[in-house]
Design a protein around this motif. Sequence first.
Motif, PDB file in Angstrom:
ATOM      1  N   ARG A 216      74.141  10.737  47.485  1.00 36.33           N
ATOM      2  CA  ARG A 216      74.613   9.824  46.445  1.00 36.33           C
ATOM      3  C   ARG A 216      73.673   9.878  45.255  1.00 36.33           C
ATOM      4  NH1 ARG A 216      73.664   4.517  44.730  1.00 36.33           N
ATOM      5  NH2 ARG A 216      75.523   3.306  44.171  1.00 36.33           N
ATOM      6  N   ALA A 217      74.224  10.188  44.093  1.00 33.42           N
ATOM      7  CA  ALA A 217      73.435  10.268  42.868  1.00 33.42           C
ATOM      8  C   ALA A 217      73.757   9.086  41.965  1.00 33.42           C
ATOM      9  CB  ALA A 217      73.735  11.570  42.127  1.00 33.42           C
ATOM     10  N   THR A 218      72.731   8.482  41.431  1.00 35.12           N
ATOM     11  CA  THR A 218      72.917   7.421  40.440  1.00 35.12           C
ATOM     12  C   THR A 218      72.786   8.039  39.059  1.00 35.12           C
ATOM     13  OG1 THR A 218      72.029   5.722  41.919  1.00 35.12           O
ATOM     14  CG2 THR A 218      72.032   5.236  39.568  1.00 35.12           C
ATOM     15  N   LEU A 219      73.829   7.922  38.263  1.00 34.12           N
ATOM     16  CA  LEU A 219      73.842   8.506  36.927  1.00 34.12           C
ATOM     17  C   LEU A 219      73.178   7.534  35.955  1.00 34.12           C
ATOM     18  CD1 LEU A 219      77.526   9.824  36.883  1.00 34.12           C
ATOM     19  CD2 LEU A 219      75.466  11.002  37.665  1.00 34.12           C
ATOM     20  N   SER A 220      72.145   7.993  35.281  1.00 34.16           N
ATOM     21  CA  SER A 220      71.413   7.134  34.354  1.00 34.16           C
ATOM     22  C   SER A 220      71.386   7.754  32.973  1.00 34.16           C
ATOM     23  CB  SER A 220      69.986   6.897  34.863  1.00 34.16           C
ATOM     24  OG  SER A 220      69.295   8.126  35.013  1.00 34.16           O
ATOM     25  N   SER A 221      70.993   6.967  32.004  1.00 32.85           N
ATOM     26  CA  SER A 221      70.979   7.416  30.618  1.00 32.85           C
ATOM     27  C   SER A 221      70.058   8.609  30.429  1.00 32.85           C
ATOM     28  CB  SER A 221      70.517   6.270  29.712  1.00 32.85           C
ATOM     29  OG  SER A 221      70.482   6.681  28.357  1.00 32.85           O
ATOM     30  N   GLY A 222      70.556   9.602  29.718  1.00 35.81           N
ATOM     31  CA  GLY A 222      69.749  10.766  29.403  1.00 35.81           C
ATOM     32  C   GLY A 222      69.753  11.850  30.445  1.00 35.81           C
ATOM     33  N   TYR A 232      74.634  21.407  41.868  1.00 34.10           N
ATOM     34  CA  TYR A 232      73.323  21.514  42.532  1.00 34.10           C
ATOM     35  C   TYR A 232      73.453  21.127  43.996  1.00 34.10           C
ATOM     36  CZ  TYR A 232      68.545  20.170  43.856  1.00 34.10           C
ATOM     37  OH  TYR A 232      67.351  20.025  44.507  1.00 34.10           O
ATOM     38  N   PHE A 233      74.066  19.976  44.279  1.00 32.15           N
ATOM     39  CA  PHE A 233      74.196  19.545  45.667  1.00 32.15           C
ATOM     40  C   PHE A 233      75.095  20.481  46.467  1.00 32.15           C
ATOM     41  CE2 PHE A 233      73.256  15.190  43.844  1.00 32.15           C
ATOM     42  CZ  PHE A 233      71.978  15.132  44.382  1.00 32.15           C
ATOM     43  N   ALA A 234      76.177  20.944  45.867  1.00 38.72           N
ATOM     44  CA  ALA A 234      77.079  21.856  46.567  1.00 38.72           C
ATOM     45  C   ALA A 234      76.362  23.156  46.926  1.00 38.72           C
ATOM     46  CB  ALA A 234      78.306  22.140  45.708  1.00 38.72           C
ATOM     47  N   ARG A 239      78.635  18.599  51.397  1.00 40.89           N
ATOM     48  CA  ARG A 239      80.089  18.606  51.238  1.00 40.89           C
ATOM     49  C   ARG A 239      80.660  17.224  50.924  1.00 40.89           C
ATOM     50  NH1 ARG A 239      79.033  22.767  50.137  1.00 40.89           N
ATOM     51  NH2 ARG A 239      79.682  24.787  50.959  1.00 40.89           N
ATOM     52  N   ALA A 240      79.833  16.192  50.970  1.00 42.30           N
ATOM     53  CA  ALA A 240      80.234  14.847  50.556  1.00 42.30           C
ATOM     54  C   ALA A 240      79.225  14.372  49.519  1.00 42.30           C
ATOM     55  CB  ALA A 240      80.273  13.894  51.741  1.00 42.30           C
ATOM     56  N   ILE A 241      79.663  14.260  48.281  1.00 42.13           N
ATOM     57  CA  ILE A 241      78.792  13.916  47.159  1.00 42.13           C
ATOM     58  C   ILE A 241      79.392  12.700  46.452  1.00 42.13           C
ATOM     59  CG2 ILE A 241      77.779  14.728  44.994  1.00 42.13           C
ATOM     60  CD1 ILE A 241      78.350  17.617  46.039  1.00 42.13           C
ATOM     61  N   ALA A 242      78.592  11.686  46.248  1.00 41.65           N
ATOM     62  CA  ALA A 242      79.050  10.499  45.528  1.00 41.65           C
ATOM     63  C   ALA A 242      78.204  10.311  44.283  1.00 41.65           C
ATOM     64  CB  ALA A 242      78.956   9.264  46.419  1.00 41.65           C
ATOM     65  N   VAL A 243      78.849   9.876  43.220  1.00 40.00           N
ATOM     66  CA  VAL A 243      78.125   9.571  41.981  1.00 40.00           C
ATOM     67  C   VAL A 243      78.514   8.173  41.521  1.00 40.00           C
ATOM     68  CG1 VAL A 243      77.931  11.978  41.265  1.00 40.00           C
ATOM     69  CG2 VAL A 243      79.915  10.640  40.537  1.00 40.00           C
ATOM     70  N   LYS A 244      77.574   7.485  40.939  1.00 42.51           N
ATOM     71  CA  LYS A 244      77.821   6.146  40.414  1.00 42.51           C
ATOM     72  C   LYS A 244      76.840   5.881  39.282  1.00 42.51           C
ATOM     73  CE  LYS A 244      78.643   1.356  41.858  1.00 42.51           C
ATOM     74  NZ  LYS A 244      78.134   0.762  40.604  1.00 42.51           N
ATOM     75  N   HIS A 245      77.332   5.224  38.255  1.00 44.41           N
ATOM     76  CA  HIS A 245      76.459   4.883  37.141  1.00 44.41           C
ATOM     77  C   HIS A 245      75.480   3.783  37.553  1.00 44.41           C
ATOM     78  CE1 HIS A 245      79.826   2.078  37.075  1.00 44.41           C
ATOM     79  NE2 HIS A 245      79.016   1.218  36.496  1.00 44.41           N
ATOM     80  N   VAL A 246      74.419   3.632  36.803  1.00 43.95           N
ATOM     81  CA  VAL A 246      73.425   2.597  37.064  1.00 43.95           C
ATOM     82  C   VAL A 246      74.101   1.228  37.108  1.00 43.95           C
ATOM     83  CG1 VAL A 246      71.486   1.349  36.033  1.00 43.95           C
ATOM     84  CG2 VAL A 246      71.449   3.836  36.121  1.00 43.95           C
TER      85      VAL A 246
END
Length: 417
Positions: A216-222, A232-234, A239-246
């Motif tokens: 799980r990646a947290t998307l932050s400014s910049g 990158y993760f792939a 095979r299971a990647i989650a993204v979410k903003h701050v």
Amino acid sequence: MTIQINHHDHMHYYEIDWDNQKYYYSPNHHQIFIKPDIPLSHESSSTNPDHIHISSIWLNVSDNCNLRCKYCFIPPTTSDSTRLMSKETARAAVMKLASWWKPNRNCPPPRIMFFGGEPLLNREIVEYTIHFSKEWSRSFGVPFDYRMVTNATLLTDQDIELYKRERILVHVSIDGPESIHDRMRVFNDGSGSHSIAIKNAVELLSRLGENSVAVRATLSSGASDLGDIIQYFASLGFRAIAVKHVEPSIHTQGDFTDADLDHFLKNVDKYVEIITLLRRQGVRVYPFETHIRSFRKRYKPSFTCGAGSCSLVIDSQGLVYPCHRFIGNPQYLLGHIRDELNWEISKEFAVLNTSNIPECSSCWAEKFCLGCCPAESLMAGKPMGHPNPHTCHIKKIYALLSLKCAIAEGIGFASKE
């Protein structure tokens, strides 16, 4: 900044451009049409829940964390103030979850999520909770399911063997390549945590398998763009990647700026191509995977998140709250896990329904969204469940990306004329 979707006929459909062709999305049908002559919908919306059914608990087994992530919504503490969950509290939580689940045995298995802080700062209680609940399961027929959220920096061989043996799904928090991750996720001394986190996460993946580890990646400014992060993760085998903003908070840094949102929106088509290619390789990128799958059901439930009505969080001292974002807020304290709880607070969450919120019921992206995080609503000075405009705009971009992914793959079409 605006999302280029054209409104027509009092929200009857929305016109989307993709690959030099026009498509028409109908929120009422939650389907994509290739012509604008969309029939009237006779489907009724999902009904509002009239009950509370707790099927999962989040155990905040440690208040503290060995990292000092700059976007964390919890203010930093010192190791001297660390509070750890006791065996008595963990045992009481397991027994309560079993009692809440047993009247509804047709529902999915009751879930225990190990959370923090960093839960591996109290691995003794993690192990104890699993062993105790397994004994409870054998005696009383309650089939517990286990998950964990960890930063992966404290993982040991013994931890991994436990997760493998007990089939625990592990969510690892890593933000992407070193240049992105180490901007925000640092140790107490300010040094980056990427090298040890990614080493342990890859080892975890190799031993547990791709179905038992999610990143799980947290998307932050910049930060660099979404495409770089998921590729990158792939490339490492995830095979299971989650993204979410701050998640905005008075303590956080790195919240998306207008410039960040402009960059994301301008690159949506590139992200669509990357995600559709990865999907063909078996990679699932969330929340977009969930959005794309929703077309198979034609519409999504209109309820906000399950905080308070489907899940509860228990802090290290046994105090119960609707979710982790409310820990320490006395207004939303349901009580102690060993006592009777104030279910009136849960009812405030159970009745949340996007169809009853004007900003949501008239939004083209409603079927892609579970509504606004109640904690974010309150932080923005709005009634609980009403959208925080900033977060709402991010979710609309996510929805547009998912729509274009569905169009690119031919999913969700009402017809293929």
